[in-house]
Design a protein around this motif. Structure first.
Motif, mmCIF file in Angstrom:
data_model
loop_
_atom_site.group_PDB
_atom_site.id
_atom_site.type_symbol
_atom_site.label_atom_id
_atom_site.label_comp_id
_atom_site.label_asym_id
_atom_site.label_seq_id
_atom_site.Cartn_x
_atom_site.Cartn_y
_atom_site.Cartn_z
ATOM 1 N N LEU A 19 46.226 33.138 33.729
ATOM 2 C CA LEU A 19 45.609 34.191 34.533
ATOM 3 C C LEU A 19 44.120 33.917 34.749
ATOM 4 N N ALA A 20 43.474 33.417 33.686
ATOM 5 C CA ALA A 20 42.045 33.080 33.829
ATOM 6 C C ALA A 20 41.852 32.003 34.885
ATOM 7 N N ASP A 21 42.836 31.137 35.029
ATOM 8 C CA ASP A 21 42.757 30.071 36.034
ATOM 9 C C ASP A 21 43.012 30.579 37.449
ATOM 10 N N ILE A 22 44.023 31.424 37.610
ATOM 11 C CA ILE A 22 44.457 31.757 38.977
ATOM 12 C C ILE A 22 43.822 33.027 39.548
ATOM 13 N N LEU A 23 43.410 33.958 38.692
ATOM 14 C CA LEU A 23 42.961 35.243 39.225
ATOM 15 C C LEU A 23 41.660 35.180 40.042
ATOM 16 N N PRO A 24 40.668 34.362 39.633
ATOM 17 C CA PRO A 24 39.448 34.321 40.467
ATOM 18 C C PRO A 24 39.761 33.911 41.902
ATOM 19 N N GLU A 25 40.625 32.910 42.050
ATOM 20 C CA GLU A 25 40.995 32.422 43.386
ATOM 21 C C GLU A 25 41.756 33.499 44.172
ATOM 22 N N LEU A 26 42.694 34.153 43.499
ATOM 23 C CA LEU A 26 43.488 35.175 44.188
ATOM 24 C C LEU A 26 42.628 36.377 44.592
ATOM 25 N N ALA A 27 41.733 36.770 43.688
ATOM 26 C CA ALA A 27 40.872 37.925 43.982
ATOM 27 C C ALA A 27 39.959 37.614 45.162
ATOM 28 N N GLU A 28 39.445 36.412 45.173
ATOM 29 C CA GLU A 28 38.553 36.008 46.267
ATOM 30 C C GLU A 28 39.324 35.991 47.592
ATOM 31 N N PHE A 29 40.535 35.462 47.554
ATOM 32 C CA PHE A 29 41.368 35.426 48.754
ATOM 33 C C PHE A 29 41.667 36.848 49.227
ATOM 34 N N ALA A 30 41.971 37.727 48.272
ATOM 35 C CA ALA A 30 42.282 39.121 48.611
ATOM 36 C C ALA A 30 41.108 39.774 49.339
ATOM 37 N N VAL A 31 39.921 39.566 48.824
ATOM 38 C CA VAL A 31 38.733 40.166 49.442
ATOM 39 C C VAL A 31 38.577 39.652 50.872
ATOM 40 N N LYS A 32 38.798 38.347 51.032
ATOM 41 C CA LYS A 32 38.653 37.728 52.353
ATOM 42 C C LYS A 32 39.592 38.367 53.379
ATOM 43 N N CYS A 33 40.794 38.675 52.957
ATOM 44 C CA CYS A 33 41.748 39.242 53.944
ATOM 45 C C CYS A 33 41.879 40.756 53.810
ATOM 46 N N LYS A 34 40.899 41.370 53.148
ATOM 47 C CA LYS A 34 40.866 42.835 52.994
ATOM 48 C C LYS A 34 42.127 43.388 52.318
ATOM 49 N N GLY A 35 42.671 42.612 51.408
ATOM 50 C CA GLY A 35 43.813 43.076 50.607
ATOM 51 C C GLY A 35 43.368 43.251 49.163
ATOM 52 N N LYS A 36 44.307 43.623 48.306
ATOM 53 C CA LYS A 36 44.022 43.741 46.874
ATOM 54 C C LYS A 36 45.245 43.280 46.103
ATOM 55 N N LEU A 37 45.009 42.539 45.044
ATOM 56 C CA LEU A 37 46.099 42.215 44.134
ATOM 57 C C LEU A 37 46.074 43.263 43.021
ATOM 58 N N MET A 38 47.259 43.784 42.682
ATOM 59 C CA MET A 38 47.324 44.914 41.768
ATOM 60 C C MET A 38 48.274 44.584 40.615
ATOM 61 N N ILE A 39 47.721 44.467 39.415
ATOM 62 C CA ILE A 39 48.552 44.151 38.249
ATOM 63 C C ILE A 39 49.261 45.423 37.769
ATOM 64 N N GLU A 40 50.581 45.354 37.657
ATOM 65 C CA GLU A 40 51.307 46.520 37.144
ATOM 66 C C GLU A 40 51.751 46.301 35.695
ATOM 67 N N PRO A 41 51.228 47.135 34.765
ATOM 68 C CA PRO A 41 51.711 47.073 33.384
ATOM 69 C C PRO A 41 53.111 47.695 33.289
ATOM 70 N N LEU A 42 54.005 47.037 32.561
ATOM 71 C CA LEU A 42 55.383 47.527 32.389
ATOM 72 C C LEU A 42 55.697 47.661 30.902
#
Ligand code: MG
Length: 304
Positions: free
Chosen positions: A159-182
């Motif tokens: 997660l430490a590896d992939i989340l910075p990239e995903l979060a940055e991508f999300a911001v760029k396309c005005k989306g959000k990645l949302m972690i759901e605890p189960l």
């Protein structure tokens, strides 16, 4: 963020249990920016109607004001946006799961670089659709039980590896990645709201948020109010069901007031969405209005 500093932080917090305590400390001091609102909605499939326009009319008639969707491509996102334009119905989260498949397991968290890339690309496609749709975020579960052999400490590193990239991508396309605890019956990794919030604090980007689900929370949280307060500004979606049978709130006893108190304390602005079943022999159209009325009543009773 400095990468070494980032990884050091991950090692210190290795295992989400230790990590989650830090999240609570970091978020508890956050003052709410606005007065909380109760915006009730439902996953699209539960709302009767042969077209989205009909579903929109029905959700309003039932006392709600939004719809939650599943994964989709940009084309469908454009269509939904068009269909809902002018209806007064809002667009909540997109419920997407783990992006795993039977052959490749939990793809975005795979240790195989090619498999992982395919997983990340898939999340990115959903984030693009999320931006076009104007949805609250793409709900993601890093791994369901049985989808990976990695231990929590190893998943922390992924997660430490992939989340910075995903979060940055999300911001760029005005989306959000949302972690759901189960709950632990569904995942051994990220079970509580504060554990989701830990990653949001760590990455500290508007592109990464978390959420709470009353059904899972009833199994994992000692105190729903404290859980949402610990999640603080990172909580951007809520799933609603009863704790025992995971059905409509009007069909089984469940106290939502403590959770609602927590949402009020953090000035919650997003949707509370039905993700639940119903008692056999009952109809969504008869029951959802009763459920929404009950939730509105408990929201009023949840005074802070
Ligand atoms: Mg859920």
């Amino acid at each position: 963020m400095d990468r070494r500093e980032f990884l050091k932080g991950t090692v210190v917090g290795a295992g989400v249990l230790a990590a989650s305590r830090m999240a609570q400390t970091a978020c508890a001091a956050d003052a709410p920016a606005a007065k909380a609102v109760l915006k009730l909605c439902s996953q699209e499939g539960k709302i009767p109607g042969s077209s989205l326009k009909e579903k929109a009319e029905n959700i309003l008639k039932f006392g709600g004001c939004g719809l939650e969707f599943g994964g989709m491509d940009v084309k469908r996102a454009e269509q939904i946006r068009k269909d809902l334009d002018g209806t007064g119905v809002g667009i909540a989260a997109m419920c997407c799961g783990s992006f795993a498949d039977k052959q490749n397991g939990a793809r975005p968290v795979s240790m195989d670089p090619e498999v992982r890339k395919r997983g990340l690309d898939e999340i990115k496609r959903q984030l693009e659709a999320c931006g076009v749709l104007g949805s609250t975020g793409v709900i993601w579960v890093p791994a369901f039980n049985g989808q990976t052999k990695l231990k929590p400490e190893e998943l922390d590193k992924v997660l430490a590896d992939i989340l910075p990239e995903l979060a940055e991508f999300a911001v760029k396309c005005k989306g959000k990645l949302m972690i759901e605890p189960l709950n632990k019956g569904e995942t051994f990794y990220i079970n509580r709201v504060e554990q989701g919030a830990f990653w949001c604090n760590k990455i500290n980007s508007p592109g990464l948020v978390t959420m709470g689900d009353f059904y899972h929370m009833s199994k994992e949280e000692k105190d729903d109010e404290a859980a949402f307060v610990a999640g603080g500004k990172w909580v951007h979606h809520v799933h609603v069901a009863t704790g025992k049978s995971r059905i409509l709130p009007n069909q089984e006893e469940h106290n939502y007031r403590p959770g609602f108190k927590g949402l009020k304390k953090i000035g919650y602005q997003d949707f509370c969405s039905l993700e639940c079943g119903k008692k056999k022999g009952t109809e969504w159209a008869d029951e959802i209005p009763k459920t929404f009325a009950l939730l509105k009543q408990q929201w009023e009773e949840a005074t802070i």
